[in-house]
Structure formats: C-alpha cells, structure tokens
Design a protein around this motif. Structure first.
Motif, mmCIF file in Angstrom:
data_model
loop_
_atom_site.group_PDB
_atom_site.id
_atom_site.type_symbol
_atom_site.label_atom_id
_atom_site.label_comp_id
_atom_site.label_asym_id
_atom_site.label_seq_id
_atom_site.Cartn_x
_atom_site.Cartn_y
_atom_site.Cartn_z
ATOM 1 N N CYS A 1 -3.947 10.504 -0.839
ATOM 2 C CA CYS A 1 -4.614 9.278 -1.270
ATOM 3 C C CYS A 1 -3.893 8.034 -0.750
ATOM 4 O O CYS A 1 -2.754 8.096 -0.297
ATOM 5 N N VAL A 2 -4.620 6.943 -0.833
ATOM 6 C CA VAL A 2 -4.118 5.616 -0.500
ATOM 7 C C VAL A 2 -4.215 4.800 -1.780
ATOM 8 O O VAL A 2 -5.241 4.807 -2.457
ATOM 9 N N VAL A 3 -3.118 4.090 -2.099
ATOM 10 C CA VAL A 3 -3.022 3.376 -3.368
ATOM 11 C C VAL A 3 -2.585 1.946 -3.102
ATOM 12 O O VAL A 3 -1.625 1.706 -2.375
ATOM 13 N N ALA A 4 -3.263 0.980 -3.715
ATOM 14 C CA ALA A 4 -2.889 -0.435 -3.616
ATOM 15 C C ALA A 4 -1.918 -0.730 -4.756
ATOM 16 O O ALA A 4 -2.319 -0.845 -5.897
ATOM 17 N N ILE A 5 -0.631 -0.855 -4.439
ATOM 18 C CA ILE A 5 0.359 -1.047 -5.489
ATOM 19 C C ILE A 5 1.043 -2.415 -5.433
ATOM 20 O O ILE A 5 1.864 -2.722 -6.279
ATOM 21 N N GLY A 6 0.696 -3.202 -4.431
ATOM 22 C CA GLY A 6 1.404 -4.447 -4.212
ATOM 23 C C GLY A 6 1.013 -5.585 -5.072
ATOM 24 O O GLY A 6 0.069 -5.801 -5.658
ATOM 25 N N MET B 1 0.843 -1.191 0.000
ATOM 26 C CA MET B 1 0.000 0.000 0.000
ATOM 27 C C MET B 1 0.882 1.246 0.000
ATOM 28 O O MET B 1 1.956 1.262 0.602
ATOM 29 N N LEU B 2 0.413 2.266 -0.677
ATOM 30 C CA LEU B 2 1.092 3.555 -0.713
ATOM 31 C C LEU B 2 0.197 4.579 -0.043
ATOM 32 O O LEU B 2 -0.996 4.689 -0.362
ATOM 33 N N TYR B 3 0.763 5.330 0.865
ATOM 34 C CA TYR B 3 0.054 6.390 1.580
ATOM 35 C C TYR B 3 0.747 7.702 1.236
ATOM 36 O O TYR B 3 1.899 7.905 1.616
ATOM 37 N N THR B 4 0.049 8.575 0.493
ATOM 38 C CA THR B 4 0.678 9.832 0.115
ATOM 39 C C THR B 4 0.440 10.883 1.189
ATOM 40 O O THR B 4 -0.590 10.871 1.868
ATOM 41 N N SER B 5 1.371 11.791 1.287
ATOM 42 C CA SER B 5 1.142 12.988 2.090
ATOM 43 C C SER B 5 0.256 13.916 1.290
ATOM 44 O O SER B 5 0.114 13.772 0.069
ATOM 45 N N GLY B 6 -0.349 14.863 1.956
ATOM 46 C CA GLY B 6 -1.186 15.826 1.255
ATOM 47 C C GLY B 6 -0.363 16.646 0.281
ATOM 48 O O GLY B 6 0.768 17.036 0.580
ATOM 49 N N GLN B 7 -0.938 16.881 -0.874
ATOM 50 C CA GLN B 7 -0.312 17.730 -1.884
ATOM 51 C C GLN B 7 -1.158 18.985 -2.064
ATOM 52 O O GLN B 7 -2.381 18.912 -2.112
ATOM 53 N N ILE B 8 -0.468 20.114 -2.133
ATOM 54 C CA ILE B 8 -1.115 21.379 -2.473
ATOM 55 C C ILE B 8 -0.554 21.816 -3.822
ATOM 56 O O ILE B 8 0.276 21.124 -4.410
ATOM 57 N N GLY B 9 -0.997 22.946 -4.316
ATOM 58 C CA GLY B 9 -0.647 23.378 -5.660
ATOM 59 C C GLY B 9 0.721 24.008 -5.806
ATOM 60 O O GLY B 9 0.872 25.046 -6.455
ATOM 61 N N LEU B 10 1.737 23.364 -5.236
ATOM 62 C CA LEU B 10 3.094 23.873 -5.369
ATOM 63 C C LEU B 10 3.743 23.348 -6.641
ATOM 64 O O LEU B 10 3.634 22.165 -6.958
ATOM 65 N N ASP B 11 4.430 24.232 -7.343
ATOM 66 C CA ASP B 11 5.233 23.833 -8.491
ATOM 67 C C ASP B 11 6.475 23.121 -7.963
ATOM 68 O O ASP B 11 7.170 23.658 -7.104
ATOM 69 N N PRO B 12 6.773 21.909 -8.466
ATOM 70 C CA PRO B 12 7.913 21.162 -7.934
ATOM 71 C C PRO B 12 9.266 21.807 -8.231
ATOM 72 O O PRO B 12 10.217 21.600 -7.488
ATOM 73 N N GLN C 1 -5.155 2.322 -9.450
ATOM 74 C CA GLN C 1 -4.932 1.574 -8.210
ATOM 75 C C GLN C 1 -5.258 2.402 -6.966
ATOM 76 O O GLN C 1 -5.113 1.932 -5.849
ATOM 77 N N ILE C 2 -5.702 3.653 -7.174
ATOM 78 C CA ILE C 2 -6.070 4.496 -6.038
ATOM 79 C C ILE C 2 -7.299 3.895 -5.367
ATOM 80 O O ILE C 2 -8.302 3.608 -6.013
ATOM 81 N N VAL C 3 -7.204 3.717 -4.055
ATOM 82 C CA VAL C 3 -8.278 3.128 -3.262
ATOM 83 C C VAL C 3 -9.123 4.212 -2.595
ATOM 84 O O VAL C 3 -10.347 4.116 -2.530
ATOM 85 N N VAL D 1 3.983 11.327 -7.632
ATOM 86 C CA VAL D 1 4.347 10.528 -6.456
ATOM 87 C C VAL D 1 3.899 9.076 -6.638
ATOM 88 O O VAL D 1 4.662 8.139 -6.362
ATOM 89 N N ILE D 2 2.677 8.882 -7.107
ATOM 90 C CA ILE D 2 2.158 7.524 -7.315
ATOM 91 C C ILE D 2 3.012 6.774 -8.328
ATOM 92 O O ILE D 2 3.397 5.616 -8.112
ATOM 93 N N GLU D 3 3.339 7.419 -9.433
ATOM 94 C CA GLU D 3 4.148 6.769 -10.460
ATOM 95 C C GLU D 3 5.571 6.501 -9.981
ATOM 96 O O GLU D 3 6.149 5.467 -10.315
ATOM 97 N N ALA D 4 6.132 7.403 -9.182
ATOM 98 C CA ALA D 4 7.479 7.183 -8.632
ATOM 99 C C ALA D 4 7.518 5.961 -7.725
ATOM 100 O O ALA D 4 8.549 5.300 -7.605
ATOM 101 N N ALA D 5 6.384 5.644 -7.120
ATOM 102 C CA ALA D 5 6.293 4.477 -6.235
ATOM 103 C C ALA D 5 5.972 3.199 -7.009
ATOM 104 O O ALA D 5 5.859 2.128 -6.422
ATOM 105 N N GLY D 6 5.790 3.316 -8.324
ATOM 106 C CA GLY D 6 5.459 2.150 -9.135
ATOM 107 C C GLY D 6 3.975 1.900 -9.265
ATOM 108 O O GLY D 6 3.562 0.829 -9.708
#
Length: 128
Positions: free
Chosen positions: A123-128, A28-39, A73-75, A63-68
């Motif tokens: 978000c929470v993502v099932a990536i396993g 499972m992937l647990y993201t931190s909150g994202q706001i509208g910041l330019d990376p 797959q977002i739950v 972030v989701i793609e960096a985690a594979g």
C-alpha cells in the motif's frame, strides 16, 4: 535531494531480500508487499487464504503504525491473489480491516507468490 527513510518494525516480518519493509519519502509511505508470514517465527501462518490474509493486514498495520501512520491515511492498496476464486474471502477481511475507509485499490491475479503464499498486499499511505 530529499532523503529516503527506511521503516522497520519487529512486529512485521523482516525483509528476506534486498528491500525494506517500507520507505518514507516526502510525507508518503510506500510499503513492500506483505504475505502471511508470522513476524516471530518467519513461517507462513497457515495454508489457507483466510488466515494468510488476516496476517497480511496485521503485518501491514504494524508497518504503517511503525512509520507513524494510520489506516485511514491509506491512499492505495494493491492485492495480489494466486487464485481469483479467493477474492470474496479476501475482500471481506479487507473491508473489515479498513472499516468505512475506502482507498483506491487494484486486485491482480498472479501465477505464483513468494513462499507459496496465496495473497500479498502492498500500500501507499499519506502520512505527512
């Protein structure tokens, strides 16, 4: 004990505090909150909720793609809005972002967000 794996990508804003962009644990992937910041600049992309929301979903995608992971797959997604009157605009961008995929979701009105953001999502993502 299962080890936690932190996730970091330069394609999303770096953490500005004592947290990671995301953490993977047991598939499972647990993201931190994202706001509208330019990376790249680290600054808010705009003062309006539409452009901030577009950046938020771009940051979460990175972030989701960096985690594979993949968007389908977002739950679960949690949306934090400074003003619930912005819900229709945010909801349309959200729907366009995920297409036919419909994860569970909560939307919460908040008194304020970091850096005067108008919207934040995690978000929470099932990536396993």
């Amino acid at each position: 004990m299962t080890q936690l794996q932190t996730v970091h990508t330069k394609d999303a804003p770096k953490a500005v505090g004592a947290y990671s962009q995301a953490v993977k644990h047991q598939g499972m992937l647990y993201t931190s909150g994202q706001i509208g910041l330019d990376p790249t600049s680290g600054h808010m992309v705009a003062d309006d909720v539409v452009n901030q929301t577009k950046q938020v979903v771009a940051n979460l995608t990175a972030v989701i793609e960096a985690a594979g992971g993949q968007l389908n797959q977002i739950v679960k997604v949690t949306i934090f809005l400074e003003n619930m009157d912005d819900f229709p605009k945010v909801n349309q961008i959200y729907a366009d972002w995920l297409g036919e995929h419909r994860p569970a979701r909560s939307t919460v009105a908040v008194a304020a967000l970091p850096l005067a953001a108008k919207v934040e999502m995690d978000c929470v993502v099932a990536i396993g």
